[in-house]
Design an enzyme around this catalytic site. Structure first.
Site, PDB file in Angstrom:
ATOM      1  N   ASP A 134       0.874  -1.172   0.000  1.00 50.81           N
ATOM      2  CA  ASP A 134       0.000   0.000   0.000  1.00 50.81           C
ATOM      3  C   ASP A 134       0.908   1.218   0.000  1.00 50.81           C
ATOM      4  O   ASP A 134       1.950   1.227   0.662  1.00 50.81           O
ATOM      5  CB  ASP A 134      -0.918   0.015   1.226  1.00 50.81           C
ATOM      6  CG  ASP A 134      -2.023   1.051   1.088  1.00 50.81           C
ATOM      7  OD1 ASP A 134      -2.548   1.232  -0.025  1.00 50.81           O
ATOM      8  OD2 ASP A 134      -2.376   1.697   2.094  1.00 50.81           O
TER       9      ASP A 134
ATOM     10  N   ARG B  48       8.247   2.086  -3.916  1.00 51.52           N
ATOM     11  CA  ARG B  48       7.851   0.678  -4.058  1.00 51.52           C
ATOM     12  C   ARG B  48       9.063  -0.191  -4.374  1.00 51.52           C
ATOM     13  O   ARG B  48       9.195  -1.294  -3.840  1.00 51.52           O
ATOM     14  CB  ARG B  48       6.802   0.530  -5.153  1.00 51.52           C
ATOM     15  CG  ARG B  48       6.309  -0.927  -5.319  1.00 51.52           C
ATOM     16  CD  ARG B  48       5.199  -1.053  -6.344  1.00 51.52           C
ATOM     17  NE  ARG B  48       3.997  -0.390  -5.869  1.00 51.52           N
ATOM     18  CZ  ARG B  48       3.512   0.730  -6.379  1.00 51.52           C
ATOM     19  NH1 ARG B  48       4.120   1.325  -7.390  1.00 51.52           N
ATOM     20  NH2 ARG B  48       2.410   1.264  -5.896  1.00 51.52           N
TER      21      ARG B  48
END
Length: 211
Positions: free
Chosen positions: A83, A195
């Site tokens: 997330d 990420r």
């Protein structure tokens, strides 16, 4: 049946990533391959009957864990979920977990971008610090869990620039860069992205838990 790498069940050699985004799957697969991890990585599309999980957590880590545990339980395989979002210093860390629905409707990138720029229209350059944050979680069917995080620090432009990426990429200029994330090549962005950092930090965790 036991795997030849330390007695864990062979089923643990498959790893399920909670996404239907082929680009994200390819990114994690490349990172696992670079770490010399012999893991079969598949996306959520491999299990079409498994429903999406509502992100009801109040942190990136909580949402990532919710999705990872749900997928691990539904598939019987270790699962990874992430997330992420944009955190703006002058807004106390917002949009944060609400990044994808900041303007009210989930996934409307242009509306989210326009609203954020309007909210920051009078904020001077020296107060436009922000960062992308990502939490990546690994969960096993037995309930074992790990979470790692990655960030990309930068400042927010007053106007968008670039056509690559998605979300808030056109307005975040990474530290040390003269371009926005949307102006970087995919390889350049992956090398420094929140990420990418989280997924790379996850590789040794996969090695530890999956053998």
């Amino acid at each position: 049946m036991e795997s030849p790498t330390g007695g864990r069940p062979a089923a643990h050699r498959r790893l399920v990533l909670a996404t239907r985004n082929n680009g994200k799957i390819a990114e994690l697969r490349a990172i696992l391959d670079a770490a010399d991890l012999d893991v079969e990585l598949v996306g959520a599309d491999a299990y079409p009957d498994v429903p999406d999980v509502k992100e009801t957590g109040v942190t990136f880590a909580e949402n990532a864990l919710l999705k990872a545990h749900a997928l691990a339980q539904a598939t019987g395989h270790p699962a990874v979920a992430d997330d992420s979002g944009l955190c703006v210093a002058v807004l106390g860390g917002a949009p944060g977990i609400f990044s994808a629905r900041w303007a009210g409707r989930h996934g409307d990138d242009q509306a989210n971008l326009d609203l954020l720029l309007a909210q920051l229209s009078d904020i001077a350059d020296e107060h436009r610090a922000a960062h992308f944050a990502c939490a990546a979680a690994l969960a096993l069917p037995d309930g074992t869990e790990r979470v790692v995080e990655g960030t990309l620090d930068g400042t927010l432009r007053h106007t968008p620039a670039g056509t690559g990426g998605f979300g808030y990429d056109p307005i975040l200029q990474p530290e040390g860069e003269t371009r926005t994330c949307a102006e970087l090549t995919p390889a350049e962005k992956n090398a420094i992205s929140h990420r990418g950092k989280a997924f790379r930090a996850l590789a040794p965790v996969v090695r530890e838990l999956l053998g």
